[in-house]
Design a protein around this motif. Structure first.
Motif, PDB file in Angstrom:
ATOM      1  N   UNK A 126       0.662  -1.360   0.022  1.00 55.31           N
ATOM      2  CA  UNK A 126      -0.051  -0.009  -0.069  1.00 55.31           C
ATOM      3  C   UNK A 126       0.905   1.362   0.146  1.00 55.31           C
ATOM      4  N   UNK A 127       1.939   1.278   0.209  1.00 57.74           N
ATOM      5  CA  UNK A 127       2.844   2.409   0.384  1.00 57.74           C
ATOM      6  C   UNK A 127       4.071   2.585  -0.255  1.00 57.74           C
ATOM      7  N   UNK A 128       4.447   1.934  -1.286  1.00 56.88           N
ATOM      8  CA  UNK A 128       5.569   2.229  -2.304  1.00 56.88           C
ATOM      9  C   UNK A 128       6.394   1.168  -1.729  1.00 56.88           C
ATOM     10  N   UNK A 129       7.628   1.257  -1.925  1.00 58.27           N
ATOM     11  CA  UNK A 129       8.822   0.720  -1.806  1.00 58.27           C
ATOM     12  C   UNK A 129      10.072   1.402  -1.156  1.00 58.27           C
ATOM     13  N   UNK A 130      10.965   0.397  -0.720  1.00 58.29           N
ATOM     14  CA  UNK A 130      12.368   0.899  -0.267  1.00 58.29           C
ATOM     15  C   UNK A 130      13.302   0.373  -1.280  1.00 58.29           C
ATOM     16  N   UNK A 131      14.289   1.166  -1.674  1.00 56.23           N
ATOM     17  CA  UNK A 131      15.510   0.815  -2.388  1.00 56.23           C
ATOM     18  C   UNK A 131      16.693   1.323  -1.783  1.00 56.23           C
TER      19      UNK A 131
ATOM     20  N   UNK B   1      12.504   9.986  -1.509  1.00 56.61           N
ATOM     21  CA  UNK B   1      13.039  10.808  -0.596  1.00 56.61           C
ATOM     22  C   UNK B   1      13.671   9.862   0.346  1.00 56.61           C
ATOM     23  N   UNK B   2      14.509  10.498   1.005  1.00 57.36           N
ATOM     24  CA  UNK B   2      15.336   9.596   2.077  1.00 57.36           C
ATOM     25  C   UNK B   2      14.498   8.966   3.102  1.00 57.36           C
ATOM     26  N   UNK B   3      14.677   7.591   3.389  1.00 53.84           N
ATOM     27  CA  UNK B   3      14.349   7.016   4.501  1.00 53.84           C
ATOM     28  C   UNK B   3      15.225   6.863   5.455  1.00 53.84           C
ATOM     29  N   UNK B   4      16.538   6.479   5.060  1.00 53.23           N
ATOM     30  CA  UNK B   4      18.062   6.786   5.962  1.00 53.23           C
ATOM     31  C   UNK B   4      18.965   7.095   4.952  1.00 53.23           C
ATOM     32  N   UNK B   5      20.182   7.460   5.410  1.00 55.49           N
ATOM     33  CA  UNK B   5      21.207   7.975   4.541  1.00 55.49           C
ATOM     34  C   UNK B   5      21.462   6.928   3.265  1.00 55.49           C
ATOM     35  N   UNK B   6      20.998   5.541   3.625  1.00 55.41           N
ATOM     36  CA  UNK B   6      21.580   4.748   2.701  1.00 55.41           C
ATOM     37  C   UNK B   6      20.378   3.996   2.007  1.00 55.41           C
ATOM     38  N   UNK B   7      19.111   4.619   2.288  1.00 55.97           N
ATOM     39  CA  UNK B   7      17.824   4.027   1.612  1.00 55.97           C
ATOM     40  C   UNK B   7      16.941   4.883   1.118  1.00 55.97           C
ATOM     41  N   UNK B   8      16.393   4.853   0.159  1.00 55.40           N
ATOM     42  CA  UNK B   8      15.078   5.814  -0.600  1.00 55.40           C
ATOM     43  C   UNK B   8      13.821   5.130  -0.245  1.00 55.40           C
ATOM     44  N   UNK B   9      12.639   5.911   0.140  1.00 51.43           N
ATOM     45  CA  UNK B   9      11.518   5.505  -0.124  1.00 51.43           C
ATOM     46  C   UNK B   9      10.969   6.003  -1.424  1.00 51.43           C
ATOM     47  N   UNK B  10      10.251   5.288  -2.127  1.00 51.99           N
ATOM     48  CA  UNK B  10       9.682   5.599  -3.577  1.00 51.99           C
ATOM     49  C   UNK B  10       8.110   5.304  -3.469  1.00 51.99           C
ATOM     50  N   UNK B  11       7.432   6.419  -4.027  1.00 51.29           N
ATOM     51  CA  UNK B  11       5.878   6.711  -3.941  1.00 51.29           C
ATOM     52  C   UNK B  11       5.501   6.361  -5.259  1.00 51.29           C
TER      53      UNK B  11
ATOM     54  N   UNK C 269      -1.007  -1.055  -4.558  1.00 48.96           N
ATOM     55  CA  UNK C 269      -1.263  -2.401  -4.541  1.00 48.96           C
ATOM     56  C   UNK C 269      -1.456  -3.083  -5.877  1.00 48.96           C
ATOM     57  N   UNK C 270      -0.506  -3.282  -6.469  1.00 50.01           N
ATOM     58  CA  UNK C 270      -0.660  -3.764  -7.953  1.00 50.01           C
ATOM     59  C   UNK C 270       0.872  -4.036  -8.601  1.00 50.01           C
ATOM     60  N   UNK C 271       0.926  -4.270 -10.016  1.00 48.77           N
ATOM     61  CA  UNK C 271       2.327  -4.644 -10.398  1.00 48.77           C
ATOM     62  C   UNK C 271       2.890  -3.694 -10.883  1.00 48.77           C
ATOM     63  N   UNK C 272       4.236  -3.501 -10.716  1.00 43.42           N
ATOM     64  CA  UNK C 272       5.297  -2.312 -11.428  1.00 43.42           C
ATOM     65  C   UNK C 272       6.353  -3.124 -11.931  1.00 43.42           C
ATOM     66  N   UNK C 273       6.736  -2.660 -13.351  1.00 46.83           N
ATOM     67  CA  UNK C 273       7.817  -3.135 -13.974  1.00 46.83           C
ATOM     68  C   UNK C 273       8.935  -2.435 -13.520  1.00 46.83           C
ATOM     69  N   UNK C 274      10.089  -2.830 -13.153  1.00 52.11           N
ATOM     70  CA  UNK C 274      11.050  -2.158 -12.505  1.00 52.11           C
ATOM     71  C   UNK C 274      12.476  -2.727 -13.527  1.00 52.11           C
TER      72      UNK C 274
ATOM     73  N   UNK D 132      12.355  -3.677  -0.927  1.00 52.35           N
ATOM     74  CA  UNK D 132      11.471  -4.028  -0.214  1.00 52.35           C
ATOM     75  C   UNK D 132      10.286  -3.138  -0.248  1.00 52.35           C
ATOM     76  N   UNK D 133       9.089  -3.707  -0.611  1.00 43.40           N
ATOM     77  CA  UNK D 133       7.778  -3.129  -0.691  1.00 43.40           C
ATOM     78  C   UNK D 133       7.207  -2.873   0.934  1.00 43.40           C
ATOM     79  N   UNK D 134       6.241  -2.002   0.749  1.00 45.31           N
ATOM     80  CA  UNK D 134       5.915  -1.529   2.307  1.00 45.31           C
ATOM     81  C   UNK D 134       4.261  -1.703   2.320  1.00 45.31           C
TER      82      UNK D 134
END
Length: 197
Positions: free
Chosen positions: A14-19, A38-48, A53-58, A93-95
Protein backbone atom coordinates in the motif's frame (compact mmCIF):
# COMPACT_ATOMS: atom_id res chain seq x y z
CA UNK A 1 29.15 2.57 -18.88
CA UNK A 2 26.41 0.10 -17.99
CA UNK A 3 27.77 -2.72 -15.80
CA UNK A 4 24.66 -4.66 -14.74
CA UNK A 5 20.94 -4.51 -15.42
CA UNK A 6 17.93 -6.36 -14.01
CA UNK A 7 14.30 -6.07 -15.18
CA UNK A 8 11.40 -7.67 -13.32
CA UNK A 9 7.88 -7.06 -12.00
CA UNK A 10 7.23 -6.09 -8.39
CA UNK A 11 3.86 -6.55 -6.62
CA UNK A 12 3.48 -3.38 -4.58
CA UNK A 13 2.09 -2.97 -1.09
CA UNK A 14 0.00 0.00 0.00
CA UNK A 15 2.85 2.44 0.57
CA UNK A 16 5.41 2.06 -2.23
CA UNK A 17 8.87 0.58 -1.75
CA UNK A 18 12.33 1.00 -0.26
CA UNK A 19 15.50 0.73 -2.34
CA UNK A 20 19.06 1.16 -1.15
CA UNK A 21 21.99 -0.32 0.69
CA UNK A 22 20.43 -1.24 4.04
CA UNK A 23 17.81 -3.85 4.94
CA UNK A 24 16.97 -2.46 8.40
CA UNK A 25 13.54 -1.12 7.42
CA UNK A 26 11.22 1.10 9.39
CA UNK A 27 8.62 3.68 8.38
CA UNK A 28 10.45 6.95 7.66
CA UNK A 29 9.83 9.93 9.92
CA UNK A 30 9.06 11.98 6.79
CA UNK A 31 7.28 10.93 3.59
CA UNK A 32 8.20 12.67 0.31
CA UNK A 33 4.67 13.66 -0.78
CA UNK A 34 4.90 15.67 -3.99
CA UNK A 35 8.03 13.80 -5.04
CA UNK A 36 8.55 10.26 -6.28
CA UNK A 37 11.42 9.53 -3.88
CA UNK A 38 12.97 10.78 -0.71
CA UNK A 39 15.38 9.66 2.02
CA UNK A 40 14.26 6.99 4.47
CA UNK A 41 17.81 6.73 5.88
CA UNK A 42 21.13 7.94 4.46
CA UNK A 43 21.44 4.54 2.74
CA UNK A 44 17.83 3.98 1.66
CA UNK A 45 15.21 5.82 -0.40
CA UNK A 46 11.44 5.48 -0.11
CA UNK A 47 9.65 5.59 -3.49
CA UNK A 48 5.99 6.55 -3.91
CA UNK A 49 4.54 5.08 -7.11
CA UNK A 50 1.22 5.87 -8.78
CA UNK A 51 0.08 2.26 -8.34
CA UNK A 52 -1.35 1.32 -4.96
CA UNK A 53 -1.32 -2.47 -4.50
CA UNK A 54 -0.57 -3.70 -7.98
CA UNK A 55 2.21 -4.61 -10.42
CA UNK A 56 5.10 -2.35 -11.37
CA UNK A 57 7.77 -3.15 -13.96
CA UNK A 58 11.19 -2.18 -12.65
CA UNK A 59 14.53 -1.90 -14.41
CA UNK A 60 17.61 -1.32 -12.25
CA UNK A 61 20.90 -0.36 -13.86
CA UNK A 62 24.34 -0.20 -12.24
CA UNK A 63 26.76 2.15 -14.03
CA UNK A 64 30.39 3.03 -13.38
CA UNK A 65 29.84 6.69 -14.37
CA UNK A 66 26.85 9.02 -14.86
CA UNK A 67 24.56 7.55 -17.52
CA UNK A 68 22.89 9.55 -20.27
CA UNK A 69 19.45 10.79 -19.33
CA UNK A 70 16.57 8.72 -20.69
CA UNK A 71 15.43 10.22 -24.03
CA UNK A 72 11.83 10.77 -25.09
CA UNK A 73 8.63 12.12 -23.60
CA UNK A 74 7.37 8.83 -22.13
CA UNK A 75 8.98 9.48 -18.73
CA UNK A 76 8.14 11.97 -16.01
CA UNK A 77 10.97 14.39 -15.16
CA UNK A 78 13.74 12.40 -13.45
CA UNK A 79 14.53 12.83 -9.76
CA UNK A 80 17.94 12.24 -8.19
CA UNK A 81 19.34 11.73 -4.72
CA UNK A 82 22.49 10.41 -3.06
CA UNK A 83 22.61 7.14 -1.09
CA UNK A 84 25.35 5.95 1.24
CA UNK A 85 26.45 2.47 0.14
CA UNK A 86 26.84 0.97 3.63
CA UNK A 87 26.63 -2.58 2.27
CA UNK A 88 27.80 -4.01 -1.05
CA UNK A 89 24.34 -5.36 -1.96
CA UNK A 90 21.32 -3.47 -3.28
CA UNK A 91 18.12 -4.18 -1.30
CA UNK A 92 14.50 -3.78 -2.36
CA UNK A 93 11.41 -4.09 -0.15
CA UNK A 94 7.74 -3.26 -0.61
CA UNK A 95 5.88 -1.43 2.14
CA UNK A 96 2.59 -2.85 3.37
CA UNK A 97 0.25 -1.95 6.19
CA UNK A 98 2.71 -1.98 9.09
CA UNK A 99 5.14 -4.46 7.48
CA UNK A 100 7.84 -4.80 4.83
CA UNK A 101 8.46 -7.60 2.33
CA UNK A 102 11.70 -8.43 0.54
CA UNK A 103 10.91 -7.77 -3.13
CA UNK A 104 14.12 -8.85 -4.83
CA UNK A 105 13.11 -11.69 -7.21
CA UNK A 106 14.66 -15.08 -6.49
CA UNK A 107 15.36 -15.69 -10.18
CA UNK A 108 17.68 -12.65 -10.37
CA UNK A 109 21.10 -12.66 -8.71
CA UNK A 110 21.65 -9.75 -6.31
CA UNK A 111 23.07 -6.55 -7.74
CA UNK A 112 26.20 -5.18 -6.12
CA UNK A 113 26.76 -1.49 -5.45
CA UNK A 114 29.10 0.26 -7.86
CA UNK A 115 32.65 0.73 -6.58
CA UNK A 116 32.64 3.86 -4.42
CA UNK A 117 36.32 4.31 -3.51
CA UNK A 118 36.48 7.74 -5.21
CA UNK A 119 33.05 8.93 -4.07
CA UNK A 120 33.45 8.63 -0.30
CA UNK A 121 31.08 5.66 -0.19
CA UNK A 122 28.22 7.50 -1.92
CA UNK A 123 26.10 6.41 -4.89
CA UNK A 124 23.84 8.62 -6.97
CA UNK A 125 20.35 7.32 -7.77
CA UNK A 126 18.31 8.64 -10.71
CA UNK A 127 14.65 7.62 -10.83
CA UNK A 128 12.55 7.71 -14.02
CA UNK A 129 8.82 6.91 -13.75
CA UNK A 130 5.96 6.34 -16.18
CA UNK A 131 2.36 5.20 -15.71
CA UNK A 132 -0.10 4.64 -18.56
CA UNK A 133 -2.87 5.58 -16.11
CA UNK A 134 -1.53 8.48 -14.00
CA UNK A 135 -4.46 8.51 -11.53
CA UNK A 136 -3.47 6.83 -8.24
CA UNK A 137 -5.27 3.59 -7.44
CA UNK A 138 -5.14 -0.19 -7.21
CA UNK A 139 -4.63 -2.64 -10.07
CA UNK A 140 -2.46 -2.45 -13.17
CA UNK A 141 -1.61 1.14 -14.13
CA UNK A 142 1.01 0.17 -16.71
CA UNK A 143 3.61 1.65 -14.38
CA UNK A 144 7.33 1.23 -14.92
CA UNK A 145 10.37 2.63 -13.13
CA UNK A 146 13.93 2.93 -14.37
CA UNK A 147 16.48 3.28 -11.55
CA UNK A 148 20.07 4.16 -12.47
CA UNK A 149 22.86 3.98 -9.87
CA UNK A 150 26.47 5.11 -10.20
CA UNK A 151 29.32 6.17 -7.85
CA UNK A 152 29.33 9.90 -7.15
CA UNK A 153 30.12 12.13 -4.16
CA UNK A 154 27.12 13.23 -2.11
CA UNK A 155 25.33 16.17 -3.73
CA UNK A 156 21.95 17.84 -3.09
CA UNK A 157 18.88 16.02 -4.41
CA UNK A 158 17.01 17.03 -7.56
CA UNK A 159 13.21 17.11 -7.15
CA UNK A 160 10.31 19.20 -8.48
CA UNK A 161 8.75 21.96 -6.41
CA UNK A 162 5.91 20.80 -4.19
CA UNK A 163 2.47 22.30 -3.66
CA UNK A 164 0.98 23.63 -0.43
CA UNK A 165 -1.22 20.51 -0.31
CA UNK A 166 1.93 18.35 -0.44
CA UNK A 167 3.50 20.40 2.35
CA UNK A 168 0.38 19.87 4.47
CA UNK A 169 0.38 16.11 3.74
CA UNK A 170 4.02 15.96 4.82
CA UNK A 171 3.26 17.86 8.03
CA UNK A 172 0.26 15.63 8.80
CA UNK A 173 2.34 12.48 8.28
CA UNK A 174 5.19 13.81 10.47
CA UNK A 175 2.70 14.69 13.22
CA UNK A 176 1.20 11.19 13.09
CA UNK A 177 4.67 9.62 13.27
CA UNK A 178 5.59 11.81 16.25
CA UNK A 179 2.62 10.69 18.37
CA UNK A 180 3.50 8.52 21.32
CA UNK A 181 2.10 5.01 21.49
CA UNK A 182 0.09 6.08 24.53
CA UNK A 183 -1.90 8.44 22.31
CA UNK A 184 -3.46 5.38 20.67
CA UNK A 185 -4.46 3.56 23.87
CA UNK A 186 -7.92 3.68 25.43
CA UNK A 187 -9.32 2.94 28.89
CA UNK A 188 -12.35 0.68 29.32
CA UNK A 189 -14.23 0.02 32.58
CA UNK A 190 -14.31 -3.58 33.79
CA UNK A 191 -17.03 -5.41 35.74
CA UNK A 192 -15.00 -4.93 38.95
CA UNK A 193 -14.83 -1.16 38.72
CA UNK A 194 -11.17 -1.04 37.61
CA UNK A 195 -10.00 0.40 34.30
CA UNK A 196 -8.11 -1.65 31.76
CA UNK A 197 -6.28 -0.21 28.80
Amino acid sequence: MLIHEATFTVDLGEHGYFIGFDDDYDFPTEMPFGWRCGPATPATAVVLPTTDTGPLQMTIQIHDSPPDTEPGDAWEPAEEMSLLADTPTLYLATIGQGDFWDAWPEEHPPLDAPATADSGGWVRMRLHCHADDPEPGTGDHGERHLIQLWPAPQTPPLHPDISQADRQARADYAADMAKLVEDYTAAYPTAHGHEAS
